[in-house]
Motif scaffolding. Structure first.
Motif, PDB file in Angstrom:
ATOM      1  N   ASP A  88      15.481  59.176  61.050  1.00  0.00           N
ATOM      2  CA  ASP A  88      16.638  59.855  60.493  1.00  0.00           C
ATOM      3  C   ASP A  88      17.223  58.945  59.414  1.00  0.00           C
ATOM      4  O   ASP A  88      17.724  57.858  59.710  1.00  0.00           O
ATOM      5  CB  ASP A  88      17.658  60.127  61.594  1.00  0.00           C
ATOM      6  CG  ASP A  88      18.990  60.644  61.047  1.00  0.00           C
ATOM      7  OD1 ASP A  88      19.002  61.143  59.912  1.00  0.00           O
ATOM      8  OD2 ASP A  88      20.000  60.521  61.759  1.00  0.00           O
ATOM      9  N   GLU A  89      17.161  59.373  58.169  1.00  0.00           N
ATOM     10  CA  GLU A  89      17.574  58.501  57.072  1.00  0.00           C
ATOM     11  C   GLU A  89      19.053  58.126  57.163  1.00  0.00           C
ATOM     12  O   GLU A  89      19.453  57.027  56.784  1.00  0.00           O
ATOM     13  CB  GLU A  89      17.266  59.167  55.725  1.00  0.00           C
ATOM     14  CG  GLU A  89      15.772  59.334  55.471  1.00  0.00           C
ATOM     15  CD  GLU A  89      15.467  59.733  54.039  1.00  0.00           C
ATOM     16  OE1 GLU A  89      16.387  59.657  53.201  1.00  0.00           O
ATOM     17  OE2 GLU A  89      14.319  60.112  53.766  1.00  0.00           O
ATOM     18  N   GLY A  90      19.870  59.027  57.667  1.00  0.00           N
ATOM     19  CA  GLY A  90      21.292  58.731  57.756  1.00  0.00           C
ATOM     20  C   GLY A  90      21.623  57.634  58.749  1.00  0.00           C
ATOM     21  O   GLY A  90      22.642  56.960  58.628  1.00  0.00           O
ATOM     22  N   SER A  91      20.745  57.423  59.730  1.00  0.00           N
ATOM     23  CA  SER A  91      21.013  56.399  60.739  1.00  0.00           C
ATOM     24  C   SER A  91      20.730  54.997  60.225  1.00  0.00           C
ATOM     25  O   SER A  91      21.164  54.017  60.818  1.00  0.00           O
ATOM     26  CB  SER A  91      20.155  56.660  61.989  1.00  0.00           C
ATOM     27  OG  SER A  91      18.773  56.487  61.693  1.00  0.00           O
ATOM     28  N   CYS A  92      19.986  54.893  59.125  1.00  0.00           N
ATOM     29  CA  CYS A  92      19.669  53.581  58.544  1.00  0.00           C
ATOM     30  C   CYS A  92      19.542  53.754  57.031  1.00  0.00           C
ATOM     31  O   CYS A  92      18.449  53.948  56.496  1.00  0.00           O
ATOM     32  CB  CYS A  92      18.383  53.021  59.143  1.00  0.00           C
ATOM     33  SG  CYS A  92      18.005  51.338  58.589  1.00  0.00           S
ATOM     34  N   LEU A  93      20.674  53.688  56.349  1.00  0.00           N
ATOM     35  CA  LEU A  93      20.715  53.994  54.920  1.00  0.00           C
ATOM     36  C   LEU A  93      19.868  53.043  54.084  1.00  0.00           C
ATOM     37  O   LEU A  93      19.315  53.426  53.060  1.00  0.00           O
ATOM     38  CB  LEU A  93      22.169  53.953  54.433  1.00  0.00           C
ATOM     39  CG  LEU A  93      23.122  54.918  55.150  1.00  0.00           C
ATOM     40  CD1 LEU A  93      24.556  54.661  54.711  1.00  0.00           C
ATOM     41  CD2 LEU A  93      22.734  56.353  54.881  1.00  0.00           C
ATOM     42  N   SER A  94      19.755  51.786  54.510  1.00  0.00           N
ATOM     43  CA  SER A  94      19.057  50.793  53.685  1.00  0.00           C
ATOM     44  C   SER A  94      17.562  51.050  53.604  1.00  0.00           C
ATOM     45  O   SER A  94      16.905  50.589  52.674  1.00  0.00           O
ATOM     46  CB  SER A  94      19.288  49.387  54.243  1.00  0.00           C
ATOM     47  OG  SER A  94      18.697  49.234  55.519  1.00  0.00           O
ATOM     48  N   GLU A 198      16.295  49.593  63.904  1.00  0.00           N
ATOM     49  CA  GLU A 198      15.015  49.539  64.606  1.00  0.00           C
ATOM     50  C   GLU A 198      13.886  49.765  63.594  1.00  0.00           C
ATOM     51  O   GLU A 198      13.940  50.710  62.805  1.00  0.00           O
ATOM     52  CB  GLU A 198      14.954  50.618  65.690  1.00  0.00           C
ATOM     53  CG  GLU A 198      15.905  50.396  66.847  1.00  0.00           C
ATOM     54  CD  GLU A 198      15.295  49.540  67.943  1.00  0.00           C
ATOM     55  OE1 GLU A 198      14.120  49.138  67.789  1.00  0.00           O
ATOM     56  OE2 GLU A 198      15.986  49.276  68.944  1.00  0.00           O
ATOM     57  N   PRO A 199      12.839  48.930  63.601  1.00  0.00           N
ATOM     58  CA  PRO A 199      11.789  49.076  62.590  1.00  0.00           C
ATOM     59  C   PRO A 199      10.658  50.027  62.969  1.00  0.00           C
ATOM     60  O   PRO A 199       9.923  50.491  62.100  1.00  0.00           O
ATOM     61  CB  PRO A 199      11.245  47.654  62.456  1.00  0.00           C
ATOM     62  CG  PRO A 199      11.453  47.057  63.806  1.00  0.00           C
ATOM     63  CD  PRO A 199      12.703  47.681  64.366  1.00  0.00           C
ATOM     64  N   PHE A 200      10.505  50.323  64.274  1.00  0.00           N
ATOM     65  CA  PHE A 200       9.349  51.104  64.721  1.00  0.00           C
ATOM     66  C   PHE A 200       9.797  52.475  65.217  1.00  0.00           C
ATOM     67  O   PHE A 200      10.694  52.569  66.060  1.00  0.00           O
ATOM     68  CB  PHE A 200       8.614  50.381  65.856  1.00  0.00           C
ATOM     69  CG  PHE A 200       8.353  48.927  65.588  1.00  0.00           C
ATOM     70  CD1 PHE A 200       7.714  48.524  64.419  1.00  0.00           C
ATOM     71  CD2 PHE A 200       8.740  47.950  66.497  1.00  0.00           C
ATOM     72  CE1 PHE A 200       7.484  47.191  64.162  1.00  0.00           C
ATOM     73  CE2 PHE A 200       8.502  46.612  66.260  1.00  0.00           C
ATOM     74  CZ  PHE A 200       7.877  46.229  65.088  1.00  0.00           C
ATOM     75  N   PRO A 201       9.184  53.542  64.734  1.00  0.00           N
ATOM     76  CA  PRO A 201       9.556  54.881  65.206  1.00  0.00           C
ATOM     77  C   PRO A 201       9.033  55.124  66.620  1.00  0.00           C
ATOM     78  O   PRO A 201       7.958  54.669  66.986  1.00  0.00           O
ATOM     79  CB  PRO A 201       8.865  55.804  64.188  1.00  0.00           C
ATOM     80  CG  PRO A 201       7.692  55.013  63.694  1.00  0.00           C
ATOM     81  CD  PRO A 201       8.115  53.569  63.719  1.00  0.00           C
ATOM     82  N   GLY A 202       9.805  55.821  67.410  1.00  0.00           N
ATOM     83  CA  GLY A 202       9.314  56.241  68.712  1.00  0.00           C
ATOM     84  C   GLY A 202       9.544  55.274  69.847  1.00  0.00           C
ATOM     85  O   GLY A 202       9.159  55.564  70.987  1.00  0.00           O
ATOM     86  N   GLY A 203      10.146  54.116  69.590  1.00  0.00           N
ATOM     87  CA  GLY A 203      10.383  53.168  70.668  1.00  0.00           C
ATOM     88  C   GLY A 203      11.120  51.944  70.174  1.00  0.00           C
ATOM     89  O   GLY A 203      10.903  51.479  69.052  1.00  0.00           O
ATOM     90  N   SER A 204      11.985  51.395  71.016  1.00  0.00           N
ATOM     91  CA  SER A 204      12.803  50.253  70.625  1.00  0.00           C
ATOM     92  C   SER A 204      11.984  48.964  70.651  1.00  0.00           C
ATOM     93  O   SER A 204      11.023  48.835  71.404  1.00  0.00           O
ATOM     94  CB  SER A 204      13.985  50.118  71.589  1.00  0.00           C
ATOM     95  OG  SER A 204      14.757  48.969  71.272  1.00  0.00           O
TER      96      SER A 204
END
Length: 557
Positions: A88-94, A198-204
């Motif tokens: 979700d782009e809004g959750s991490c604008l940078s 978080e850098p990885f999609p689908g898991g922390s």
């Protein structure tokens, strides 16, 4: 009949007046809201904004549809498929902000690296905390019955040192996870984890607080019984009869490691480690260059990084995306103080504790000699000389801005005074800005770390960069920027040359192993491997160099 018409007209007039009144009130409210919103843009200390404020720009909509602003392009990425999708782009604008994408790297990551990252992301999603695979691995760890056949093996990193050291050691630990097909998790304090998305999609990537060994991490040291070096010393791993499967091991890759710890970088010893389900790392250095001395990883590293001078550049851009609070600090300062200038110069000044006795004037002389002699900043007339600008048209003059970062303000005040009280020989105007003046390093303090990270990213957005010797803060900025900078040497080691260009933008490995895995004796690794060189700022250190070295301080490599 007539009275009824009059009454009806009065009612109509009453409602019309009421609607006009309501409309006027709405206009006043909208105007006040607009004035209140723009007033923040004129505050002198932008870094004093509350951390939950994000940006002067309206980020409530997707940045993909954002029009061109302040001279930088739309969100059209070079090397677009390098970063993962599914966020979700809004959750991490940078992650997708045009401010970062306006100056994309001229290097394009290799297809093999992209493929490796996509494969890793799938593994991480399958084995992330609280998945079925993770829960089984934790249960096996608690039972002390290691499952060496499990697809999910883990590498855990936990932090030590300042922010720059943490970023560099984390990157090195992630590279090890990539090379050994392990899931990468970080155990970190709340302040550090609150700096990044978080850098990885689908898991922390955050290690759960209930991980069984977590309370023991702070006890891990060089001679801990479950450290790699001590397990070797006691023949508990390897080919000896007393060796046995280990449920986990601690790799001490800290600056004070001993010879047995250094054998972690040997092929034979790594073959003992590959079946250990959990490896745990603590480090305060950038140790990625050590893997390039290991034949077992040689071909894979060559495929991932054909240009060996770009390891941190690519992995740093992949892993680190400031959260919205930090990114708000970056965008507000950039748009208020940097965006309208033709040339942006980053100047990072770090004076270490052991250098604090050196006179301020000596350090300032080095800064001026470096920036002026190398042509980054224009020379100045003294106050009595004629102002040159009247002989030049305004069109010919460029506006230069210097972004300074330092714990103190004395260098900022001195440089700003020089360009205020004296005209430049070229007629160019020079503005000097520094976001914060914290006086002392306060690693672990949330607001301090947020400002520090914001300043690292602001430095990475400049066109030309000057950093201080042996500063991990500067290493991170130059790597993210993709710039091979000029470096001001340590004040204690002053030479006739006030500054020099680095061989590559790669960080220096301050404490390399210098260990021959065959003879088990000390050796000079930088002599053996042509792509490892002695660091320019630390004689004992080594760094990776690629096929391309810059000839100007503003070159991207």
């Amino acid at each position: 009949m007539k009275r009824s018409s009059i009454s009806k007209g009065l009612r109509t007039q009453y409602w019309l007046n009421f609607l006009i009144l309501i409309g006027g009130l709405l206009i006043v409210m909208i105007s006040l809201t607009f004035l209140f919103n723009i007033s923040g843009a004129f505050k002198d200390h932008i870094f004093d904004y509350k951390p939950d404020q994000l940006s002067i720009r309206d980020h409530s909509r997707s940045t993909v549809d954002e029009p061109e602003v302040s001279g930088y392009s739309n969100n059209k990425r070079i090397d677009e498929d390098f970063l993962p999708s599914g966020f979700d782009e809004g959750s991490c604008l940078s992650r997708y902000d045009p401010l970062l994408l306006q100056k994309p790297t001229i290097r394009v990551s290799s297809q093999h690296l992209k493929s490796k990252l996509r494969k890793y992301e799938a593994l991480h999603k399958k084995c992330a905390p609280y998945t079925e695979s993770y829960n089984k691995s934790v249960a096996a760890l608690e039972s002390k019955n290691p499952d060496i056949s499990s697809e999910c093996k883990y590498n855990i990193w936990f932090p030590t040192g300042g922010l720059g050291n943490r970023i560099l050691s984390l990157t090195s630990s992630f590279l090890y996870a990539l090379l050994t097909d392990r899931v990468f998790l970080i155990d970190t304090d709340e302040d550090f984890s609150n700096l990044f998305c978080e850098p990885f999609p689908g898991g922390s990537w955050l290690l759960p607080l209930d991980f069984p060994l977590r309370d023991r991490f702070k006890e891990f040291r060089r001679h801990s019984n479950d450290s790699f070096g001590e397990l070797l010393r006691n023949n508990l791993i390897g080919n000896s009869e007393s060796s046995k499967p280990q449920p986990y091991l601690y790799a001490h890759v800290y600056s004070d490691y001993g010879d047995l710890d250094k054998r972690f970088y040997c092929d034979e010893e790594q073959s003992y480690v590959k079946d250990v389900p959990w490896t745990i790392m603590m480090s305060n250095v950038y140790f990625a260059p050590a893997f390039f001395t290991m034949p077992m990883f040689g071909q894979e590293l060559q495929n991932m990084f054909p240009d060996k001078g770009t390891i941190f550049h690519f992995l740093g851009r992949y892993l680190f995306h400031p959260n919205n609070a930090v990114w708000g600090l970056v965008t507000r300062f950039y748009e208020a103080y940097l965006s309208e200038f033709d040339i942006k110069i980053g100047l990072q000044i770090r004076v270490f504790h052991h250098e604090e006795g050196i006179p301020f004037e000596n350090v300032m002389d080095e800064i001026l000699s470096c920036t002026m002699n190398e042509g980054l900043l224009p020379q100045v007339h003294n106050q009595e000389q004629e102002h040159p600008s009247k002989h030049m048209t305004k069109k010919k003059r460029k506006k230069i801005v210097v972004l300074m970062t330092s714990l103190t303000r004395q260098y900022f005040d001195s440089l700003r005074r020089i360009y205020w009280q004296n005209s430049t020989v070229t007629g160019e105007s020079v503005a000097i800005h520094q976001p914060s003046f914290d006086e002392h390093q306060h690693t672990g303090n949330r607001d301090h770390d947020r400002r520090a990270l914001a300043e690292i990213y602001l430095l990475s957005l400049t066109d030309k960069l000057v950093t201080s010797a042996a500063s991990t803060f500067g290493y991170v900025a130059q790597g993210l920027a993709g710039i091979t900078p000029l470096m001001i040497p340590k004040s204690m080691n002053r030479t006739s040359q006030p500054c020099r260009r680095l061989l590559s933008m790669e960080p220096c490995f301050h404490m390399p192993p210098y260990y021959d895995c065959k003879t088990h004796q000390a050796t000079n690794t930088s002599v053996v491997e042509p792509y490892l060189r002695q660091c320019e700022d630390l004689a004992i250190g080594v760094k990776l160099v690629g096929d391309h070295t810059s000839t100007t301080s503003g070159s991207t490599t």
